[in-house]
Write a protein that holds these residues in place. Structure first.
Motif, mmCIF file in Angstrom:
data_model
loop_
_atom_site.group_PDB
_atom_site.id
_atom_site.type_symbol
_atom_site.label_atom_id
_atom_site.label_comp_id
_atom_site.label_asym_id
_atom_site.label_seq_id
_atom_site.Cartn_x
_atom_site.Cartn_y
_atom_site.Cartn_z
ATOM 1 N N HIS A 102 -6.218 -1.445 11.144
ATOM 2 C CA HIS A 102 -5.512 -0.819 10.195
ATOM 3 C C HIS A 102 -6.372 0.144 9.352
ATOM 4 O O HIS A 102 -5.685 1.143 8.787
ATOM 5 N N PRO A 103 -7.616 -0.004 9.086
ATOM 6 C CA PRO A 103 -8.575 0.815 8.082
ATOM 7 C C PRO A 103 -8.353 2.275 8.870
ATOM 8 O O PRO A 103 -8.599 3.198 8.158
ATOM 9 N N PHE B 99 0.775 -1.135 -0.130
ATOM 10 C CA PHE B 99 -0.004 -0.073 0.040
ATOM 11 C C PHE B 99 0.926 1.192 -0.077
ATOM 12 O O PHE B 99 0.555 2.487 -0.570
ATOM 13 N N ASN B 100 2.158 1.187 0.387
ATOM 14 C CA ASN B 100 2.869 2.348 0.574
ATOM 15 C C ASN B 100 3.199 2.821 -0.867
ATOM 16 O O ASN B 100 3.365 4.045 -1.306
ATOM 17 N N GLY C 54 -5.318 -10.929 -0.736
ATOM 18 C CA GLY C 54 -3.969 -10.937 -0.345
ATOM 19 C C GLY C 54 -3.074 -10.100 -0.908
ATOM 20 O O GLY C 54 -3.230 -8.992 -0.696
ATOM 21 N N VAL D 198 -4.879 -2.549 -5.837
ATOM 22 C CA VAL D 198 -4.884 -2.587 -4.397
ATOM 23 C C VAL D 198 -5.545 -1.180 -4.018
ATOM 24 O O VAL D 198 -6.288 -1.333 -2.876
ATOM 25 N N SER E 45 -8.355 4.543 5.825
ATOM 26 C CA SER E 45 -9.422 5.322 5.557
ATOM 27 C C SER E 45 -9.351 6.800 6.225
ATOM 28 O O SER E 45 -10.133 7.700 5.896
ATOM 29 N N LEU F 36 -1.854 -7.448 4.906
ATOM 30 C CA LEU F 36 -1.472 -7.629 6.583
ATOM 31 C C LEU F 36 -2.595 -8.904 6.948
ATOM 32 O O LEU F 36 -1.977 -9.627 7.899
ATOM 33 N N LEU G 285 7.322 -7.810 3.938
ATOM 34 C CA LEU G 285 6.499 -6.135 4.502
ATOM 35 C C LEU G 285 5.321 -6.614 5.353
ATOM 36 O O LEU G 285 5.500 -6.552 6.527
ATOM 37 N N PHE H 174 5.795 -1.665 11.092
ATOM 38 C CA PHE H 174 6.811 -2.664 10.428
ATOM 39 C C PHE H 174 7.730 -3.518 11.386
ATOM 40 O O PHE H 174 6.779 -4.066 12.370
HETATM 41 P P1 NAP Z 1 -4.646 -4.313 1.718
HETATM 42 O O1 NAP Z 1 -4.142 -5.514 0.829
HETATM 43 O O2 NAP Z 1 -5.376 -3.514 0.845
HETATM 44 O O3 NAP Z 1 -5.850 -4.767 2.819
HETATM 45 C C1 NAP Z 1 -6.467 -4.038 3.550
HETATM 46 C C2 NAP Z 1 -7.810 -4.661 3.895
HETATM 47 O O4 NAP Z 1 -8.552 -3.820 4.693
HETATM 48 C C3 NAP Z 1 -8.834 -4.445 2.670
HETATM 49 O O5 NAP Z 1 -8.625 -5.856 1.973
HETATM 50 C C4 NAP Z 1 -10.126 -4.553 3.155
HETATM 51 O O6 NAP Z 1 -10.811 -5.661 3.232
HETATM 52 C C5 NAP Z 1 -9.856 -3.684 4.477
HETATM 53 N N1 NAP Z 1 -10.273 -2.392 4.269
HETATM 54 C C6 NAP Z 1 -10.114 -1.262 3.870
HETATM 55 N N2 NAP Z 1 -10.751 -0.240 4.071
HETATM 56 C C7 NAP Z 1 -11.430 -0.532 4.835
HETATM 57 C C8 NAP Z 1 -12.615 -0.091 5.710
HETATM 58 N N3 NAP Z 1 -12.858 1.297 5.600
HETATM 59 N N4 NAP Z 1 -13.044 -0.484 6.802
HETATM 60 C C9 NAP Z 1 -13.080 -1.880 7.083
HETATM 61 N N5 NAP Z 1 -11.937 -2.631 6.477
HETATM 62 C C10 NAP Z 1 -11.563 -1.907 5.388
HETATM 63 O O7 NAP Z 1 -3.674 -3.363 2.431
HETATM 64 P P2 NAP Z 1 -2.532 -4.136 3.523
HETATM 65 O O8 NAP Z 1 -1.323 -4.370 2.753
HETATM 66 O O9 NAP Z 1 -3.346 -4.977 4.454
HETATM 67 O O10 NAP Z 1 -2.402 -2.702 4.409
HETATM 68 C C11 NAP Z 1 -3.585 -2.092 5.148
HETATM 69 C C12 NAP Z 1 -2.974 -0.911 5.673
HETATM 70 O O11 NAP Z 1 -1.906 -0.877 6.455
HETATM 71 C C13 NAP Z 1 -2.381 0.129 4.287
HETATM 72 O O12 NAP Z 1 -2.894 1.552 4.792
HETATM 73 C C14 NAP Z 1 -0.925 0.075 4.617
HETATM 74 O O13 NAP Z 1 -0.326 1.262 4.253
HETATM 75 C C15 NAP Z 1 -0.803 -0.032 6.049
HETATM 76 N N6 NAP Z 1 0.342 -0.957 6.286
HETATM 77 C C16 NAP Z 1 1.339 -0.327 7.274
HETATM 78 C C17 NAP Z 1 2.326 -1.036 7.735
HETATM 79 C C18 NAP Z 1 3.135 -0.469 8.866
HETATM 80 O O14 NAP Z 1 4.472 -1.236 8.941
HETATM 81 N N7 NAP Z 1 3.031 0.414 9.542
HETATM 82 C C19 NAP Z 1 2.856 -2.077 7.064
HETATM 83 C C20 NAP Z 1 1.910 -2.685 6.273
HETATM 84 C C21 NAP Z 1 0.878 -2.075 5.845
HETATM 85 P P3 NAP Z 1 -12.420 -6.071 3.190
HETATM 86 O O15 NAP Z 1 -12.876 -5.091 2.222
HETATM 87 O O16 NAP Z 1 -12.332 -7.456 2.659
HETATM 88 O O17 NAP Z 1 -13.050 -5.722 4.056
#
Ligand code: NAP
Length: 462
Positions: A331-332, A95-96, A425, A418, A357, A252, A220, A380
């Motif tokens: 994380h949302p 997502f970054n 996944g 994405v 979000s 994640l 990641l 991370f």
């Molecule tokens: P992803 O593959 O897009 O998965 C996120 C999931 O969250 C989506 O599949 C969706 O699932 C759900 N979602 C999205 N918006 C939502 C909402 N408004 N309400 C409820 N569920 C929602 O992304 P990811 O790789 O898992 O990353 C998620 C977030 O974490 C991103 O913002 C990313 O930048 C961040 N992140 C941070 C770190 C860190 O180290 N700080 C590491 C990795 C990722 P459903 O639609 O199926 O519910």
């Protein structure tokens, strides 16, 4: 410097990379690889500084990664003594890269400029293009003079914690280092390229039973979920703990589910479609909530949340697993945080690493303090945690949630998928690997882990 020594004899074009590629695919020895000249330029995915205002005035959803992410040749930078060049066989979309491509919340050139001001080697990063990507699997093709534990020919995956080991603050938990960065997001020369520049302390062994594209999608998200749910630095799951996992079939979430199951916990996965729900069941997550079906409206309008909707979610969780969640994997962000704080059990923990979000969060603090809950921030992982998370993949205890594979030229399309939550996944990206399916060096382990389990997310493969 090795770079300057060789520069005169280097091929200039990536068309001439084929000798190196053929040698890597053929499993050539380190000695043989060391003899093959590296090109002066590499194919890479990048955003341009001159484009950073291109989406001004548009809604986030209308900012299109396909317009901002370019694929072209860029110069390969010199190698610092503590770095290696990795010939990247495959990478992945995180997502970054979406954030970088839409220049939100900030253009990433500020990160590069700051790194550029810190040291001579840092200066290489402050360019007018930013090569993105925070995952990679490939082969080490050159090592800097200070590299001790890795050699040319090693097959590796790369984690994205980029730390300066001369900074004292990096020597307890390196995620607490004052100048900790995410490679390919807050640094240049990331993994969405044919050649990546990587610090030696980012390297980990490639799981021998995985293809390049399967190996590239884990570091990641797996390491992040590991720190949040396994490491003592997060909210470690104990046997029997109920864990609510938002986005449980996403990048994640797919790792979070597996870590909870491995710890003897009970995951409750939230997803937004019946096909994602079915996917989760195949992964072993029996308790699934389809938020699309349930139609929760946590927000009545932009400013007002609805406690009765939080209560409805809590009831749905209890009807599945009998009690409130010990841990909520968040994380949302803005859409769900109020609900997450509400549904966590008395004394429970909400562990959060993101805010897809929206990051200006609102929750009812009475539910936090009166019920003695904790919100734990996480980001991370340190090298130790990334290594342990990788070991779970190496051993076959965690499987890669690879759902689709795109060629490097179509990275913009993949990032778009994405951004709009049209994927499941992880999406893999083929860089130097000429096709999918290459890179498995331990077929017996692959068979033991199980082809079916390794391809749970591959609908397109039938
Ligand atoms: P992803 O593959 O897009 O998965 C996120 C999931 O969250 C989506 O599949 C969706 O699932 C759900 N979602 C999205 N918006 C939502 C909402 N408004 N309400 C409820 N569920 C929602 O992304 P990811 O790789 O898992 O990353 C998620 C977030 O974490 C991103 O913002 C990313 O930048 C961040 N992140 C941070 C770190 C860190 O180290 N700080 C590491 C990795 C990722 P459903 O639609 O199926 O519910």
């Amino acid at each position: 410097m090795p770079w300057n020594d060789e520069a005169g004899s280097r091929p200039t074009s990536l068309a001439q990379m084929s000798e190196l590629l053929e040698a890597v695919v053929a499993g050539a020895s380190g000695e043989a690889l060391a003899e093959i000249p590296l090109p002066r330029s590499t194919r890479a995915v990048f955003v341009r500084r001159e484009d950073q205002d291109m989406f001004e005035g548009l809604d986030s959803r209308d900012k299109d990664p396909r317009k901002s992410l370019r694929v072209d040749e860029v110069a390969v930078p010199e190698l610092a003594p503590d770095e290696v060049y990795v010939a990247v066989m495959a990478s992945s979309i995180n997502f970054n890269t979406v954030w970088t491509s839409i220049f939100e919340p900030l253009p990433t050139f500020g990160f590069l400029d700051r790194l550029g001001s810190e040291s001579i080697w840092g200066r290489r990063h402050a360019l007018d293009y930013h090569v993105v990507g925070s995952d990679a699997a490939g082969v080490v093709v050159r090592v800097g003079s200070l590299v001790r534990n890795w050699k040319v020919g090693d097959e590796v995956t790369v984690h994205c914690n980029y730390v300066d080991d001369q900074d004292p603050s990096s020597h307890d938990d390196s995620m607490l280092a004052s100048n900790q960065r995410i490679w390919g997001f807050e640094t240049n020369f990331g993994g969405l390229a044919d050649i990546a520049v990587v610090k030696a302390n980012q390297l980990m062994p490639k799981p021998t039973h995985l293809t390049w594209e399967e190996a590239a999608v884990n570091a990641l998200c797996n390491s992040t979920a590991y720190r949040m749910l396994v490491s003592r630095n997060g909210a470690p799951v104990r046997e029997g703990d109920k864990v609510l996992i938002w986005g449980a079939s996403g990048g994640l979430g797919a790792f979070a589910v597996q870590h909870v199951l491995n710890a003897g916990g009970v995951p409750v996965g939230v997803v937004s479609s019946s096909s994602k729900a079915a996917l989760l069941k195949r992964l072993g997550c029996e308790n699934v909530i389809n938020r699309e079906e349930k139609q929760y409206h946590f927000w009545q309008d932009e400013h007002t949340q609805d406690e009765s909707e939080w209560r409805r979610l809590g009831k749905d969780i209890r009807s599945l697993v009998g009690s409130d969640p010990d841990i909520v994997f968040e994380h949302p962000g803005r859409s769900t945080m109020g609900a997450s704080v509400f549904v966590a059990k008395r004394g429970g923990t909400i562990v959060t690493c993101a805010a897809t979000s929206g990051y200006m969060i609102e929750y009812d603090n009475r539910h936090l303090w009166m019920r003695l809950k904790t919100i734990k921030g996480s980001h991370f992982s340190n090298y130790r945690e990334a290594w342990s998370a990788n070991q779970a993949i190496v051993d076959g205890r965690v499987v890669p949630p690879l759902s689709a594979v795109f060629p490097l030229e179509e990275t913009g399309e993949a990032a778009f998928e994405v951004q709009h939550n049209r994927h499941e996944g992880k999406i893999g990206i083929l860089c130097l690997a000429p096709r999918e399916g290459l890179g498995v060096s331990d077929p017996a382990l692959r068979a033991a882990v199980g082809e079916d389990r390794l391809t749970i997310f591959r609908h397109d493969k039938g």
